[in-house]
Every structure is written in structure tokens, then in C-alpha cells.
Design a protein around this motif. Structure first.
Motif, PDB file in Angstrom:
ATOM      1  N   ASN A 140       0.862  -1.183   0.000  1.00  0.00           N
ATOM      2  CA  ASN A 140       0.000   0.000   0.000  1.00  0.00           C
ATOM      3  C   ASN A 140       0.898   1.234   0.000  1.00  0.00           C
ATOM      4  O   ASN A 140       2.119   1.116   0.143  1.00  0.00           O
ATOM      5  N   PHE A 141       0.297   2.415  -0.153  1.00  0.00           N
ATOM      6  CA  PHE A 141       1.104   3.631  -0.133  1.00  0.00           C
ATOM      7  C   PHE A 141       0.209   4.815   0.212  1.00  0.00           C
ATOM      8  O   PHE A 141      -1.032   4.720   0.199  1.00  0.00           O
ATOM      9  N   THR A 142       0.846   5.945   0.522  1.00  0.00           N
ATOM     10  CA  THR A 142       0.118   7.176   0.795  1.00  0.00           C
ATOM     11  C   THR A 142       1.021   8.362   0.464  1.00  0.00           C
ATOM     12  O   THR A 142       2.245   8.258   0.640  1.00  0.00           O
ATOM     13  N   PRO A 143       0.475   9.459  -0.048  1.00  0.00           N
ATOM     14  CA  PRO A 143       1.324  10.611  -0.373  1.00  0.00           C
ATOM     15  C   PRO A 143       1.711  11.425   0.851  1.00  0.00           C
ATOM     16  O   PRO A 143       0.960  11.504   1.827  1.00  0.00           O
ATOM     17  N   MET A 144       2.897  12.020   0.800  1.00  0.00           N
ATOM     18  CA  MET A 144       3.326  12.994   1.796  1.00  0.00           C
ATOM     19  C   MET A 144       2.751  14.361   1.445  1.00  0.00           C
ATOM     20  O   MET A 144       2.330  14.601   0.315  1.00  0.00           O
ATOM     21  N   GLY A 145       2.755  15.256   2.415  1.00  0.00           N
ATOM     22  CA  GLY A 145       2.310  16.615   2.159  1.00  0.00           C
ATOM     23  C   GLY A 145       2.295  17.414   3.445  1.00  0.00           C
ATOM     24  O   GLY A 145       2.956  17.057   4.435  1.00  0.00           O
ATOM     25  N   ILE A 146       1.555  18.513   3.440  1.00  0.00           N
ATOM     26  CA  ILE A 146       1.422  19.371   4.621  1.00  0.00           C
ATOM     27  C   ILE A 146      -0.001  19.247   5.152  1.00  0.00           C
ATOM     28  O   ILE A 146      -0.969  19.347   4.395  1.00  0.00           O
ATOM     29  N   SER A 147      -0.108  19.024   6.439  1.00  0.00           N
ATOM     30  CA  SER A 147      -1.414  19.011   7.097  1.00  0.00           C
ATOM     31  C   SER A 147      -1.531  20.245   7.978  1.00  0.00           C
ATOM     32  O   SER A 147      -0.551  20.677   8.599  1.00  0.00           O
ATOM     33  N   TYR A 148      -2.738  20.783   8.048  1.00  0.00           N
ATOM     34  CA  TYR A 148      -2.943  21.957   8.900  1.00  0.00           C
ATOM     35  C   TYR A 148      -4.333  21.915   9.505  1.00  0.00           C
ATOM     36  O   TYR A 148      -5.273  21.354   8.936  1.00  0.00           O
ATOM     37  N   ASN A 149      -4.434  22.506  10.693  1.00  0.00           N
ATOM     38  CA  ASN A 149      -5.706  22.574  11.399  1.00  0.00           C
ATOM     39  C   ASN A 149      -6.496  23.758  10.833  1.00  0.00           C
ATOM     40  O   ASN A 149      -6.172  24.915  11.097  1.00  0.00           O
TER      41      ASN A 149
END
Length: 366
Positions: free
Chosen positions: A146-155
Motif C-alpha cells: 500500500n502507499f500514501t502521499p506525503m504533504g502538509i497538514s494543517y488545522n
């Protein structure tokens, strides 16, 4: 006459007993032959992988489904972060205690460079042929499950309340507004490492030239009281609102949103890498046939759907997902940057030295 009749009866009983014994021996022999065909899948299979929700899914659902098919295999799970699992397998070389690992691609590549994994092929793991070519593992030393993309998370709630910017670029992590509002993991973590590599890409560099990435990371370090050591720390900082922004995966962001944190996830304009989770067969494993069957099982439709609906991982093989899950996991694949994990593995020691000597001393100085 009576003597003859008794003699005939005894002879008949003797012949019947002989025939029954022969039949019994034949059945026993056939049964033993059948057992010998399945003994390769007997014994205790030890699987190592991430803890928390990954461990729960593995134990509560995947193991049970596997045992429905292979009831003779006893399954045990060793949980830990990927770097620690590679360290355990390295320490056990020559007498491995772990049969299968399911770990992140960067750490899997580091293990490959050390000669920790057996080569896999689709003749023994048929579902390997269904995995997208873009997810292929170096030298077939494992298979992406399986896989998932990286990125920026913000509230999003805190961004609105504080009047903070919605991130669009990796360079936004180095803006002055981030002071007191950002948390990143240190370089030994995949999240911190990926963010630094992408900061390099956003400023003309790459994993082959990380100078620009480290320069930006020094600025970011000045905005934080400390670097988080684990994903659990990132999660805690987001949940208790001591952090507004972080760099990690889409899968983890969706999990947190499910748990009530108003998180949004973006892949910045410069793109991002994916984080593959790779299943590998430990070289010299005690139960190689059961291990191959288990790795193949991870690529079945049932398990792939579990990864998507329970953990929000993108599937490694093409399966039909529930419509809402498919929409949730959709992202712009044209923005994905293919990192060279062999280079990353070779450079890690150098990067850790740079982080410890040049970046960590900048913490809290802005």
C-alpha cells in the motif's frame, strides 16, 4: 463339519482383518502424504510492522482472515517503527526470529543494502504481478502492499481563528507566521526526512543535493521548541492544539480528521513523494513458504480494501473501493516526485550528522 465351518469362519475373519488393516494403512499413508504437502505452512509466522492502528488491523482482521485460509499457521506480531525493525533484523542475521516485515520504503531499501531480504518473484507470490510497475521495489527485494502521499497538514479551524496562511508551497513552512505553530519530526523519521528532501526540491535541489533543504530546515527549527521524535508526538501536538501545521501523510491526516481534529491535507505546488509500505521476506526466515503465502495474501482484494477503508492507505493493486473511500483517497498523481531510495539510503548517515550538528542547535532561536 462343525470344525470345517469354524475353520472357514476364522479364515474369512482373518482375511477381512487383513484387508481392513491394509485399507487403514493406505488411508494413513494418504493422510500423511496430504499433511506433508501442508507442513510447509505450519508453525509460527512472525510478522513485524508498525504499531497503533496498523497493528490493530493486522491482529484483529488480517490475521483472522489469513487463518481462515491457513488455520495451521500460528501468527505473532512484533510492532515498532521501521528503523527499529530493520535494526532488529540486522541484529538477528544468521538466526532470524522475524519472518516477514511490512515497513516504509526508505527503511526497506536500507535493509536491502545490508542484504536482509530474500528476492521475491511472481511464480511464488502470484499477486505480485498485479502491483503497479511504478511501485516496484529495488531488485524485487520486497513488494509494495500500500502507499500514501506525503504533504502538509494543517488545522483549518486554527488557521481561520489565527488568520494564518493556508500552505501552498513547501517554503511556506519557513514563513515567520509558523513560529509557535509548527511541528516536524527529526531527520531520523521518514516524515522529517521527506519534508527536508521536498524543501530541497522546492529550492532547486534534490535528494542528491540537500543544501537548500537543510538551509530551510534551520529556519524552521528556530520556530519550534523541539523536533518531535515520533509520529505519536506529532499526533499529540495536533490534538492538543499546540501545533497548527505539520508534514506527514494523507493517510494519517484522514485518521486524525476522523478522530475530531479539523485537519486538511495539501500536496504543495512543488509536488511530494509517496510513502510506500513494503512487505519483505527476511533472508533465512524459518518459515519461508508461510511467509510467501502471507505476503501474497496482503495483496488480495479483501486485504487491500481493508487497508483503504480502515487505514486510508492507497491500494497497491487495482481493486474496486466503496465510492466514498475512492473519492477520499484520490489525489493528483501528476504531482508525485519519484525519490531515489538507494541515494537516500546511502546519504542517511551524512544527513543525520548534518541535522545533529547544524539544524538541532537552531531549535527555538528565532
Amino acid at each position: 463339519m462343525k470344525v470345517r465351518r469354524w475353520a472357514s469362519l476364522i479364515l474369512a475373519l482373518t482375511l477381512a482383518g487383513t484387508l481392513l488393516a491394509a485399507c487403514g494403512e493406505s488411508v494413513s499413508t494418504q493422510s500423511n502424504g496430504s499433511d506433508s504437502n501442508s507442513t510447509a505452512l505450519a508453525g509460527e509466522l512472525i510478522v513485524a510492522g508498525n504499531g497503533a492502528t496498523v497493528e490493530a488491523l493486522m491482529k484483529d482482521e488480517i490475521f483472522k482472515k489469513f487463518n481462515d485460509k491457513y488455520p495451521e499457521v500460528k501468527l505473532s506480531y512484533v510492532s515498532g517503527v521501521s528503523t527499529d525493525i530493520v535494526a532488529k533484523v540486522t541484529a538477528q542475521q544468521g538466526s532470524p526470529q522475524i519472518d516477514v516485515t511490512v515497513i516504509e520504503g526508505g527503511e526497506q531499501e536500507a535493509g536491502r543494502a545490508k542484504g536482509l531480504w530474500e528476492t521475491l518473484d511472481s511464480s511464488q507470490i502470484p499477486n505480485m504481478s498485479k502491483v503497479d510497475e511504478s511501485l516496484k521495489v529495488n531488485e524485487n527485494s520486497g513488494v509494495t502492499v500500500n502507499f500514501t502521499p506525503m504533504g502538509i497538514s494543517y488545522n483549518a479551524k486554527l488557521v481561520r481563528e489565527k488568520g494564518l496562511p493556508v500552505p501552498e508551497s513547501w517554503n511556506d513552512l519557513a514563513r515567520p507566521e509558523m513560529k509557535g505553530n509548527i511541528t516536524l519530526t527529526e531527520m531520523s523519521s521518514n516524515f522529517g526526512r521527506s519534508a527536508t528532501i521536498m524543501l530541497a526540491y522546492a529550492n532547486g535541489g534534490s535528494e542528491k543535493d540537500m543544501t537548500a533543504g537543510f538551509d530551510k530546515l534551520k529556519t524552521i527549527a528556530g520556530y519550534m521548541p523541539t523536533f518531535a521524535k515520533t509520529a505519536a508526538q506529532l499526533q499529540q501536538n495536533l490534538q492538543n492544539h499546540t501545533s497548527v501545521y505539520t508534514a506527514w501523510t494523507m493517510a494519517r491526516s484522514i485518521v486524525q480528521k476522523d478522530q475530531g481534529v479539523e485537519l486538511e491535507f495539501v500536496i504543495p505546488q512543488e509536488g511530494a513523494n509517496i510513502v510506500p509500505n513494503v512487505a519483505s521476506l527476511v533472508k533465512g526466515a524459518k518459515h519461508p513458504e508461510a511467509a510467501k503465502a502471507f505476503i501474497d495474501f496482503l495483496l488480495t482484494e479483501d486485504v487491500q480494501i481493508l487497508y483503504a477503508t480502515k487505514l486510508y492507505y492507497n491500494t497497491a493493486v487495482d481493486v474496486k473501493l466503496p465510492e466514498d473511500t475512492g473519492k477520499l483517497l484520490d489525489f493528483d498523481k501528476s504531482k508525485i516526485v519519484a525519490l531515489d531510495y538507494e541515494v537516500i539510503s546511502q546519504k542517511m548517515k551524512e544527513w543525520l550528522d548534518t541535522f545533529n550538528k547544524e539544524v538541532a542547535p537552531q531549535v527555538g532561536k528565532q
